[in-house]
Design a protein around this motif. Structure first.
Motif, short mmCIF file in Angstrom:
data_model
loop_
_atom_site.label_atom_id
_atom_site.label_comp_id
_atom_site.label_asym_id
_atom_site.label_seq_id
_atom_site.Cartn_x
_atom_site.Cartn_y
_atom_site.Cartn_z
N ALA A 151 23.10 -3.15 0.40
CA ALA A 151 23.07 -2.19 -0.71
C ALA A 151 24.47 -1.98 -1.25
O ALA A 151 25.42 -1.81 -0.48
N ASN A 152 24.60 -2.00 -2.58
CA ASN A 152 25.90 -1.84 -3.25
C ASN A 152 25.75 -0.93 -4.46
O ASN A 152 24.67 -0.86 -5.05
N VAL A 153 26.85 -0.27 -4.83
CA VAL A 153 26.88 0.57 -6.03
C VAL A 153 28.03 0.09 -6.90
O VAL A 153 29.18 -0.01 -6.43
N ALA A 154 27.75 -0.21 -8.15
CA ALA A 154 28.78 -0.66 -9.09
C ALA A 154 29.69 0.51 -9.46
O ALA A 154 29.26 1.68 -9.42
N PRO A 155 30.94 0.23 -9.83
CA PRO A 155 31.84 1.31 -10.26
C PRO A 155 31.25 2.12 -11.41
O PRO A 155 30.58 1.57 -12.29
N GLY A 156 31.49 3.42 -11.39
CA GLY A 156 31.02 4.28 -12.47
C GLY A 156 29.73 5.01 -12.16
O GLY A 156 29.28 5.84 -12.95
N LEU A 157 29.11 4.71 -11.02
CA LEU A 157 27.88 5.39 -10.64
C LEU A 157 28.13 6.16 -9.34
O LEU A 157 28.30 5.55 -8.28
N PHE A 181 23.15 -1.14 -7.55
CA PHE A 181 22.81 -0.18 -8.59
C PHE A 181 23.95 -0.11 -9.59
O PHE A 181 25.12 -0.03 -9.21
N HIS A 182 23.62 -0.13 -10.88
CA HIS A 182 24.58 -0.06 -11.97
C HIS A 182 24.37 1.23 -12.76
O HIS A 182 23.22 1.68 -12.91
N PRO A 183 25.44 1.82 -13.29
CA PRO A 183 25.26 3.05 -14.08
C PRO A 183 24.48 2.78 -15.35
O PRO A 183 24.63 1.73 -15.97
N LEU A 184 23.67 3.73 -15.72
CA LEU A 184 22.90 3.63 -16.95
C LEU A 184 23.14 4.91 -17.74
O LEU A 184 22.76 6.00 -17.31
N THR A 185 23.82 4.78 -18.87
CA THR A 185 24.09 5.94 -19.71
C THR A 185 23.10 5.93 -20.85
O THR A 185 22.41 4.94 -21.11
N LYS A 186 23.03 7.04 -21.57
CA LYS A 186 22.13 7.11 -22.72
C LYS A 186 22.48 6.03 -23.73
O LYS A 186 21.62 5.38 -24.31
N ALA A 187 23.77 5.79 -23.91
CA ALA A 187 24.23 4.78 -24.88
C ALA A 187 23.75 3.39 -24.48
O ALA A 187 23.24 2.63 -25.29
N THR A 188 23.90 3.04 -23.18
CA THR A 188 23.48 1.70 -22.77
C THR A 188 21.97 1.57 -22.79
O THR A 188 21.44 0.50 -23.04
N ALA A 189 21.27 2.65 -22.52
CA ALA A 189 19.81 2.60 -22.56
C ALA A 189 19.29 2.41 -23.97
O ALA A 189 18.29 1.75 -24.21
N GLU A 190 20.00 3.01 -24.97
CA GLU A 190 19.54 2.94 -26.35
C GLU A 190 20.02 1.68 -27.07
O GLU A 190 19.49 1.31 -28.10
N ALA A 191 21.04 1.00 -26.52
CA ALA A 191 21.64 -0.14 -27.21
C ALA A 191 20.63 -1.26 -27.53
O ALA A 191 20.58 -1.73 -28.66
N PRO A 192 19.79 -1.71 -26.54
CA PRO A 192 18.85 -2.78 -26.89
C PRO A 192 17.85 -2.37 -27.96
O PRO A 192 17.53 -3.15 -28.84
N ALA A 193 17.39 -1.10 -27.90
CA ALA A 193 16.44 -0.63 -28.90
C ALA A 193 17.08 -0.57 -30.28
O ALA A 193 16.47 -0.95 -31.28
N GLN A 194 18.33 -0.09 -30.34
CA GLN A 194 19.04 -0.02 -31.61
C GLN A 194 19.28 -1.40 -32.18
O GLN A 194 19.13 -1.62 -33.38
N ALA A 195 19.65 -2.36 -31.32
CA ALA A 195 19.91 -3.72 -31.78
C ALA A 195 18.63 -4.33 -32.36
O ALA A 195 18.65 -4.98 -33.40
N ALA A 196 17.50 -4.08 -31.69
CA ALA A 196 16.24 -4.61 -32.20
C ALA A 196 15.88 -3.96 -33.53
O ALA A 196 15.41 -4.61 -34.46
N LYS A 197 16.15 -2.66 -33.64
CA LYS A 197 15.85 -1.93 -34.88
C LYS A 197 16.67 -2.48 -36.04
O LYS A 197 16.17 -2.68 -37.14
#
Length: 199
Positions: A73-79, A178-194
């Protein structure tokens, strides 16, 4: 008159080349967006790069031979999480479905979210390590101090004993990060598709 026709021909050819170049450019941009999910799907289906295969079926063959699966088990920086397997390893028969658990704890004083990626070592064994259920690529939201226990069900495909490079393998390591997930990173793929569809 001949010069004018030559100029018109040249302009038409230049426009055609420009349109082709623009089409190639747009196609490359589109493929770059599609490459990540297609590569991920390819890895999950084939086990390429140590990626365990996803399956909805359990093995109908269980061998008398056992194998040890270690959990990492590992945690990426920022989480700001603590993340660990509930048990360090398990010994199981090849073909037998087993369930293991990982535990994540948010040690921050704010809500945080993360997603897990995974792989198997040795890489070649990824094609024979089948996950029936897991928490990978699923958003996990944790409140301050909250812990969550996450199961993973898996089996080692009996076909592994027929692979010359793996027939004597004794141990496989399943590793999650585990990698950090921010609102910005979560919305990025949806915004790009839009934006691609002009929304």
């Amino acid at each position: 008159m001949t010069e004018h026709l030559k100029d018109t021909d040249t302009a038409r050819k230049n426009r055609r080349v420009a349109v082709i170049c623009a089409g190639v450019f747009c196609g490359m941009v589109g493929l770059s967006f599609a490459a990540v999910p297609f590569y991920d799907l390819f890895c999950r289906v084939t086990g390429y790069g140590g990626t365990p295969k996803r399956t909805d079926q359990y093995s109908d063959v269980i061998l008398d031979r056992t194998i040890t699966v270690r959990f990492d088990a590992n945690v990426a920086p920022g989480l700001p999480w603590q993340f660990r397997p509930k048990q360090r390893q398990v010994e199981l028969r090849i073909g037998e479905t087993t369930e293991a658990h990982y535990i994540a704890t948010n040690i921050a004083d704010t809500n945080t979210a993360g997603t897990a990626s995974f792989n198997v070592q040795p890489e070649l064994a990824g094609a024979y390590f089948n996950k029936v259920q897991c928490f990978c690529f699923t958003e996990q939201d944790l409140e301050p101090g909250q812990s969550i226990e996450m199961p993973v069900q898996f089996f080692v495909d009996p076909e592994i004993v027929n692979v010359p490079e793996l027939k004597n393998i004794k141990t496989i390591t399943l590793s999650y990060t585990f990698h950090p997930l921010t609102k910005a990173t979560a919305e990025a793929p949806a915004q790009a598709a839009k934006e691609r569809i002009g929304g």
